[in-house]
Design an enzyme around this catalytic site. Structure first.
Site, PDB file in Angstrom:
ATOM      1  N   PRO A 273       0.820  -1.198   0.000  1.00 41.15           N
ATOM      2  CA  PRO A 273       0.000   0.000   0.000  1.00 41.15           C
ATOM      3  C   PRO A 273       0.862   1.260   0.000  1.00 41.15           C
ATOM      4  O   PRO A 273       1.851   1.334   0.736  1.00 41.15           O
ATOM      5  CB  PRO A 273      -0.797  -0.107   1.310  1.00 41.15           C
ATOM      6  N   CYS A 342       0.917  28.821 -16.025  1.00 45.14           N
ATOM      7  CA  CYS A 342       0.307  29.458 -17.191  1.00 45.14           C
ATOM      8  C   CYS A 342      -0.291  28.442 -18.152  1.00 45.14           C
ATOM      9  O   CYS A 342       0.140  28.315 -19.297  1.00 45.14           O
ATOM     10  CB  CYS A 342       1.344  30.334 -17.882  1.00 45.14           C
TER      11      CYS A 342
HETATM   12  N1  LLP Z   1       2.634  -1.693  -6.096  1.00 49.34           N
HETATM   13  C1  LLP Z   1       2.845  -1.445  -7.403  1.00 49.34           C
HETATM   14  C2  LLP Z   1       3.508  -2.453  -8.210  1.00 49.34           C
HETATM   15  C3  LLP Z   1       2.440  -0.226  -7.955  1.00 49.34           C
HETATM   16  O1  LLP Z   1       2.629   0.009  -9.242  1.00 49.34           O
HETATM   17  C4  LLP Z   1       1.811   0.747  -7.134  1.00 49.34           C
HETATM   18  C5  LLP Z   1       1.382   2.033  -7.667  1.00 49.34           C
HETATM   19  C6  LLP Z   1       1.622   0.446  -5.779  1.00 49.34           C
HETATM   20  C7  LLP Z   1       2.045  -0.788  -5.292  1.00 49.34           C
HETATM   21  C8  LLP Z   1       0.968   1.403  -4.817  1.00 49.34           C
HETATM   22  O2  LLP Z   1      -0.339   1.688  -5.146  1.00 49.34           O
HETATM   23  P1  LLP Z   1      -1.260   2.461  -4.090  1.00 49.34           P
HETATM   24  O3  LLP Z   1      -1.437   1.584  -2.913  1.00 49.34           O
HETATM   25  O4  LLP Z   1      -0.586   3.724  -3.728  1.00 49.34           O
HETATM   26  O5  LLP Z   1      -2.518   2.705  -4.838  1.00 49.34           O
HETATM   27  N2  LLP Z   1       0.141   8.726  -9.416  1.00 49.34           N
HETATM   28  C9  LLP Z   1      -1.126   8.037  -9.265  1.00 49.34           C
HETATM   29  C10 LLP Z   1      -0.955   6.665  -8.670  1.00 49.34           C
HETATM   30  C11 LLP Z   1       0.025   5.793  -9.420  1.00 49.34           C
HETATM   31  C12 LLP Z   1       0.247   4.464  -8.787  1.00 49.34           C
HETATM   32  C13 LLP Z   1       1.326   3.685  -9.463  1.00 49.34           C
HETATM   33  N3  LLP Z   1       1.600   2.407  -8.872  1.00 49.34           N
HETATM   34  C14 LLP Z   1      -2.068   8.896  -8.434  1.00 49.34           C
HETATM   35  O6  LLP Z   1      -1.708  10.012  -8.076  1.00 49.34           O
HETATM   36  O7  LLP Z   1      -3.193   8.500  -8.173  1.00 49.34           O
END
Ligand code: LLP
Length: 419
Positions: A273, A342
């Protein structure tokens, strides 16, 4: 439900500190992280799963790599999901031992694979090609594989990763032959991994993914490979809106661990997470520089733009906003909260009711801990902003704001063009 904050004399408080005092002391825009909440979130997710089976939390540090934040999670006993050599080195710097880090890169170079394995960090392989390359770089090391489960989920198509045909992972029909090949190559194959996407709000896609993983684990067992862990990736969503329901992580944990224990011999579940752990620990404080009535719309112009927080501009993500210095006051009208970049696409929030914002007011942007600072840029030559951590009524600077001058330090003007 979305996190709520206390007010004291009409001023929003975080970690026992006044947001007005923080803005005055450290300037704006500034990210403010609540250490206690960070510890609580970690303990919640770890507790939810470890009640049922051996659990390892690999915090997805792509969400936020501030060293002080990493220190807190290191103290809590977390592991790390890292995606680059930069993240690996940052986590080592923060005190994580290499055996607590797993590296899941995509399309990474031989050089990076060598650096990562030389540091003693385990690689979670994303492709057959990467496996063959690693075999000559670091033969015999521990590995696992990211597979493409054919199940996707996420708050936006841009962050849905597990669907069939995705850029990520070993395609389902190649998984068994890949594990067989890994064994032949002499790798020490430890686990299996999948990640369906980010910001999913329902339990079902995780269960669908787990079914796929379990079937594979049992087929892989027939190859004579007993896997130690199943890694379910990250992607647990959080409520960004005031009345939004949150995912029941207790139910998620019970269902997934039940499936693993009933249908496999695998003893450990790993999860990654990012958002769940860091998102609601942090607000972004930004000052109102300008107000404008454009007839069809009213604008509140603040000093944070998509250089500071790109999620609204990039994914149309909702972040709750409130006036921190007149917290909980009756709202008067609807406003767009927009930044100093901008481009018309530069916004923080659309159509929000606020209590008659004035120049000098302070806007708090909620749930800014995940993918906030870590995606910030220097666009428009605006320096990266400061970060602060609050705990028990005290605020500490955990990153100084950059200066404009620092943006020039690595640039070189060829001799012939010099002043
Ligand atoms: N594990 C892997 C292999 C991942 O690619 C990711 C996120 C995570 C864990 C963690 O995911 P989480 O638990 O945070 O959802 N920039 C985007 C989110 C991109 C996530 C990329 N990978 C946003 O601002 O929503």
């Amino acid at each position: 439900m979305m996190r709520e904050f206390e007010a004291k004399d009409g001023i929003m408080q975080i970690g026992g500190v006044s947001t007005v005092d923080i803005a005055e002391e450290f300037g704006t825009p500034v990210y403010v992280t609540d250490e206690q909440r960070l510890r609580e979130n970690y303990r919640n997710i770890y507790g939810a799963f470890s009640r049922f089976m051996d659990t390892r939390i690999h915090y997805a540090c792509k969400a936020n790599t501030n060293l002080a934040i990493l220190r807190v999670l290191e103290q809590e006993g977390s592991g790390i999901d890292a995606v680059s050599i930069g993240e690996v080195k940052t986590c080592l710097k923060a005190g994580f031992s290499p055996d607590r880090i797993m590296y899941t890169g995509v399309n990474v170079s031989d050089r990076e694979l060598k650096e990562v394995t030389d540091l003693g960090v385990m690689v979670n392989l994303d492709s057959v090609c990467e496996m063959e390359r690693l075999a000559s770089i670091a033969p015999g090391v521990d590995v696992s594989f990211r597979i493409t489960p054919g199940v996707g989920s996420g708050h936006s198509a841009k962050v849905t990763t597990g669907n069939k045909g995705a850029k990520f992972g070993i395609p389902l029909d190649q998984v068994i032959s890949t594990y067989a090949r890994a064994k032949d190559l002499g790798f020490n194959v430890k686990g299996i991994h999948a990640h369906i996407g980010s910001g999913g709000q329902v339990v079902e896609p995780f269960m669908d993914m787990m079914e796929v993983l379990i079937e594979l684990v049992n087929e892989i067992k027939n190859l004579g490979i007993d896997l130690e862990f199943i890694d379910m990736g990250g992607g647990i969503g959080v409520p960004y809106r005031p009345q939004e329901e949150e995912m029941d992580v207790g139910e998620l944990a019970m269902n997934l661990t039940d499936m693993i224990q009933e249908e496999t011999d695998v003893k450990t579940i790993v999860l990654e997470p990012g958002r769940y752990i860091i998102c609601d620990t942090t607000i972004l404080l930004t000052r109102v520089n300008d107000v404008k009535d454009a007839g069809v719309k009213k604008y509140v112009g603040v000093d944070a733009g998509f250089n500071t927080l790109i999620r609204p501009a990039m994914y149309d993500s909702y972040h709750h906003v409130a006036l921190a210095n007149r917290f909980g006051k009756a709202c008067t009208d609807k406003y767009d909260v927009v930044g100093p970049i901008c481009e018309s696409g530069d916004y923080i929030a659309h159509d929000r009711v606020l209590p008659d914002p004035q120049v000098g007011d302070l806007v708090a942007v909620y749930d800014a801990g995940a993918y906030g600072f870590s995606m910030a840029s220097r666009y428009n030559s605006r320096p990266l902003c400061a970060e602060v951590m609050v705990c028990d009524g005290k605020a500490d600077l955990i990153r100084e704001a950059e200066t404009v001058e620092e943006q020039w330090t690595r640039q070189v003007i060829p001799e012939r063009l010099r002043l």
